[in-house]
Design an enzyme around this catalytic site. Structure first.
Site, PDB file in Angstrom:
ATOM      1  N   ARG A  94       6.688  13.229   5.429  1.00  0.00           N
ATOM      2  CA  ARG A  94       6.016  12.079   4.944  1.00  0.00           C
ATOM      3  C   ARG A  94       5.622  12.545   3.324  1.00  0.00           C
ATOM      4  O   ARG A  94       5.366  13.719   3.027  1.00  0.00           O
ATOM      5  CB  ARG A  94       4.430  11.951   5.388  1.00  0.00           C
ATOM      6  CG  ARG A  94       4.891  11.155   6.826  1.00  0.00           C
ATOM      7  CD  ARG A  94       3.628  11.037   7.595  1.00  0.00           C
ATOM      8  NE  ARG A  94       2.792   9.989   6.993  1.00  0.00           N
ATOM      9  CZ  ARG A  94       2.636   8.783   7.207  1.00  0.00           C
ATOM     10  NH1 ARG A  94       3.280   8.152   8.017  1.00  0.00           N
ATOM     11  NH2 ARG A  94       1.747   7.713   6.514  1.00  0.00           N
ATOM     12  N   LYS A 114      -3.160   1.001   6.616  1.00  0.00           N
ATOM     13  CA  LYS A 114      -3.201  -0.689   6.637  1.00  0.00           C
ATOM     14  C   LYS A 114      -4.678  -0.984   6.823  1.00  0.00           C
ATOM     15  O   LYS A 114      -5.293  -1.795   6.323  1.00  0.00           O
ATOM     16  CB  LYS A 114      -2.299  -1.282   7.352  1.00  0.00           C
ATOM     17  CG  LYS A 114      -0.903  -1.211   6.863  1.00  0.00           C
ATOM     18  CD  LYS A 114       0.096  -1.414   8.320  1.00  0.00           C
ATOM     19  CE  LYS A 114       1.483  -0.879   7.777  1.00  0.00           C
ATOM     20  NZ  LYS A 114       2.544  -1.040   8.818  1.00  0.00           N
ATOM     21  N   GLU A 144       7.499  -1.970  10.433  1.00  0.00           N
ATOM     22  CA  GLU A 144       6.685  -3.071  10.914  1.00  0.00           C
ATOM     23  C   GLU A 144       6.399  -4.128  10.029  1.00  0.00           C
ATOM     24  O   GLU A 144       5.875  -3.610   8.969  1.00  0.00           O
ATOM     25  CB  GLU A 144       5.710  -2.439  11.618  1.00  0.00           C
ATOM     26  CG  GLU A 144       6.029  -1.157  12.700  1.00  0.00           C
ATOM     27  CD  GLU A 144       4.719  -0.655  13.273  1.00  0.00           C
ATOM     28  OE1 GLU A 144       4.013  -1.239  14.168  1.00  0.00           O
ATOM     29  OE2 GLU A 144       4.528   0.450  13.012  1.00  0.00           O
TER      30      GLU A 144
END
Length: 712
Positions: free
Chosen positions: A450, A460, A235
């Site tokens: 992950r 973020k 993204e």
């Protein structure tokens, strides 16, 4: 007779009943149930081995009609293995290993004998083979002795410190540690991951096969030529971090290892948070790590097609316009939508109205009719956002969601392996459902764990909080673990890729210690970073008997451990500077550096210095030393050699330490006050008056893995 056996009927024996139970629990395609049950009840399939082969055949041949001749051949139907054949096969295997058996006796691995005998007689009964192996081994070796009963000594365990120093890769998953010596390419190549081959999607467990599957796969192969295709779909609303490095290496690496291609596809479906700097920053980081995308695409490239497919879903009765608010449909047990069964024509008109801007944001959504693996019902496919898109401008005021966009973009680009992190496993069912609902090519989604690091945050939102609070300067602050921060700190891209290889392609979530990443950096810098001498807290040293009227040029190796990599010159003059900590007026026991009566050597200079006079300021602090020097080959070898600079350059040095004090700053049980309360006050130390030798004049000197940074 037990109740379960009564249910099977008096004519069904126990072994047949067990096979039937396995058929019911393991067969994924109910259309094939009568076919397979018939083979079991008619005693054509007698063993679990035959049943496993039958299930595999049916899974890999989803289309009707079934080729019964080929099926029976693959499943060993009608094959009879006699006791004589078993005896002969075991005898051959034991003869092959006779010498080793006599040497190791009962410490020899009998599993080797079993495995080779089973390979020779695929459909033989395993228990019968084991009995024959036991009998023939006993005949060869005789009964077990006391020595045979002693446990075989285990190989000495390698100390962890030794493991870290070896080239083998250390993997830590959920606190457990394992070691692999494979490179990333070796881990990703061919059969290593047991992934399906292009076009054989249907062989993947859980893959949904429809009547259109095989023609679509055939069409897919004609388009791709059987080439592996992956994609990296970030993204564009933030900077990539160390976890993304694993995703980049996995997606681009898997394609590279198997002679395939990898797309860089921006998932630009949320115009509120997307900025051009993120688009350029993401591609910059991908290429910095050494990968070149086959093609750069955007989800927005396909907005027209995605909209057309959404209309088709409504036509098929598989999507509807809903007016529930966002808060109403959050959580695991939201109330069912009262608009789920509204007429198709009504949803078509309303969806057209959404596109034309007739509804406010949040007033209407398009939802798909399915239940996801995590129990979430009817995920949203489209929502309203009156925000101009960076590429399409004001053309759209409805934007597709990840759940709707991701699989369809994969289908459009004919991705063979859709690799994503484990948290997307709950969306696998919707991935398959949506492609099949629209009768389009359906890729296979594979999940991996992950990659996280202790002592950091990568969210973020939380990094933005750190920036806004003035804790860090920006996304590229070297105390962060964003890729731009690691690059600015001087971490070579090869080191990050090596770290990802050491982590390995794990399914479990991996939480690593930062020092393991730093060890990878150190390995690369040791081979590729020329050395220069610098002092952080300089102490002036005057050589009173300097041998000459002007400075002497000293030849210093660029790599002290490998002098074949070249040299550079530094001046050696009557005034030099050493580290303040390399001198003590009153040294403690064991101190080996410069002190009154204790000379030291100057690294690379070929001279030894001895203190003659100590000069102090008014407050009693040592400000200068007066020393004499002598050639090192004419003096007794000193206890230590220290680094120094002469005619140096002044520079600013920033020393970085961990940003947080606890391993898991986001864990409320570890840090009750939240991650902002866990900041390390000493995470950055700025030294403005450091000195570096003049060989650094035209070079950017930045990092050692512990966080020492000379300049930006």
């Amino acid at each position: 007779m037990p109740q379960a056996q009564q249910a099977l009927g008096p004519s069904i024996d126990k072994s047949t009943g067990t096979l039937l139970y396995n058929v019911a629990s393991r067969l994924k395609d109910p259309r094939r149930l009568p076919f397979l049950v018939g083979y079991v009840t008619s005693k054509k399939i007698l063993t679990d081995l035959q049943l496993s082969a039958a299930l595999e055949y049916l899974r890999s041949h989803p289309l009707d009609p079934i080729n019964t001749t080929e099926f029976e051949q693959e499943c060993g139907v009608g094959v009879t293995v006699t006791p004589e054949q078993i005896e002969e096969a075991v005898e051959t295997v034991i003869g092959r290993h006779r010498e080793q058996l006599l040497k190791e006796r009962y410490h020899f691995s009998m599993g080797v004998l079993m495995g080779e005998a089973r390979t020779a007689l695929k459909w033989a009964d395993g228990k019968t083979i084991k009995n024959e192996v036991d009998m023939q081994v006993l005949h060869l070796l005789g009964p077990k002795t006391e020595a045979d009963l002693e446990k075989k000594p285990k190989a000495a365990k390698i100390r962890q410190e030794e493991k870290d120093l070896k080239a083998s890769r250390t993997t830590v998953s959920n606190g457990e540690e394992s070691v692999s010596s494979l490179s990333l390419m070796e881990q990703l190549r061919g059969e290593a991951l047991r992934f399906h081959k292009p076009g054989e999607n249907y062989k993947t467990p859980g893959y949904v096969v429809t009547p259109n599957t095989m023609p679509l796969l055939q069409q897919h192969l004609e388009i791709t030529g059987g080439q592996v295709r992956t994609r990296f779909p970030p993204e564009p609303n933030g900077i990539l971090h160390i976890g993304h490095a694993k995703a980049i290496n996995f997606n681009f690496g898997y394609a590279k290892a198997n002679n395939g291609i990898c797309f860089l596809r921006y998932d630009d479906t949320n115009p509120e948070k997307e900025e051009e700097k993120y688009f350029t920053g993401i591609r910059d980081m991908v290429e910095w790590l050494g990968y070149k995308p086959y093609k750069v695409t955007h989800a927005s490239d396909y907005f027209d097609q995605l909209y057309a497919w959404a209309v088709e879903l409504i036509h098929r009765g598989l999507a509807y316009v809903c007016h529930q608010q966002g808060e109403e449909i959050k959580g695991h047990n939201p109330p069912p939508s009262p608009w789920r069964d509204r007429p198709v024509e009504e949803s078509l008109l309303l969806f057209e109205g959404m596109k034309k801007g007739k509804f406010a944001e949040g007033e209407a959504t398009l939802r798909m009719k399915l239940v996801m693996e995590d129990g979430k019902m009817d995920p949203v496919a489209y929502r309203i956002k009156y925000t101009p898109h960076h590429r399409t401008g004001d053309k759209w005021c409805i934007y597709p969601t990840y759940d709707y966009t991701h699989c369809l973009c994969d289908s459009i680009e004919h991705i063979t392996h859709s690799l994503c992190t484990k948290e997307f496993q709950a969306r696998r069912s919707s991935y398959f459902w949506l492609c099949n609902a629209l009768d389009v090519y359906c890729p296979v989604q594979w999940e991996y764990g992950r990659l996280n690091l202790h002592y950091t945050v990568v969210s973020k939102r939380k990094i933005i909080q750190l920036v806004e609070a003035g804790v860090v300067r920006d996304w590229d602050d070297p105390r962060l673990f964003t890729l731009t921060a690691l690059r600015r700190r001087g971490f070579p891209p090869e080191a990050i890729n090596n770290f990802c290889a050491r982590v390995g392609v794990t399914v479990a979530q991996t939480i690593m210690e930062p020092h393991l990443l730093e060890a990878c950096v150190r390995e690369v810098l040791n081979d590729g970073a020329p050395r220069a001498m610098a002092v952080l807290k300089p102490l002036r040293v005057t050589i009173t008997n300097f041998p000459g009227s002007k400075a002497i040029d000293v030849i210093v190796p660029n790599f002290p451990a490998d002098e074949t990599k070249g040299f550079h010159q530094v001046p050696f003059s009557p005034t030099i500077y050493i580290e303040h900590t390399d001198f003590k007026e009153e040294p403690e026991k064991g101190y080996k550096r410069l002190a009154p009566g204790q000379p030291v050597g100057l690294r690379h200079a070929g001279y030894i210095i001895d203190v003659q006079n100590i000069i102090k300021n008014a407050s009693g602090q040592v400000t200068e030393l007066e020393v004499t020097c002598s050639k090192s080959d004419a003096s007794e070898k000193p206890k230590a050699f220290i680094h120094w600079v002469s005619e140096p350059l002044k520079c600013e040095v920033r020393i970085y330490e961990r940003l947080f004090q606890h391993k898991n700053p986001e864990d409320p049980s570890e840090v009750p006050g939240g991650f902002l309360s866990d900041l390390n006050p000493d995470s950055l130390c700025v030294i403005e008056d450091a000195l570096v030798d003049c060989s650094a004049q035209n070079n950017l000197i930045h990092v050692c893995p512990t966080g020492f940074s000379v300049c930006d």
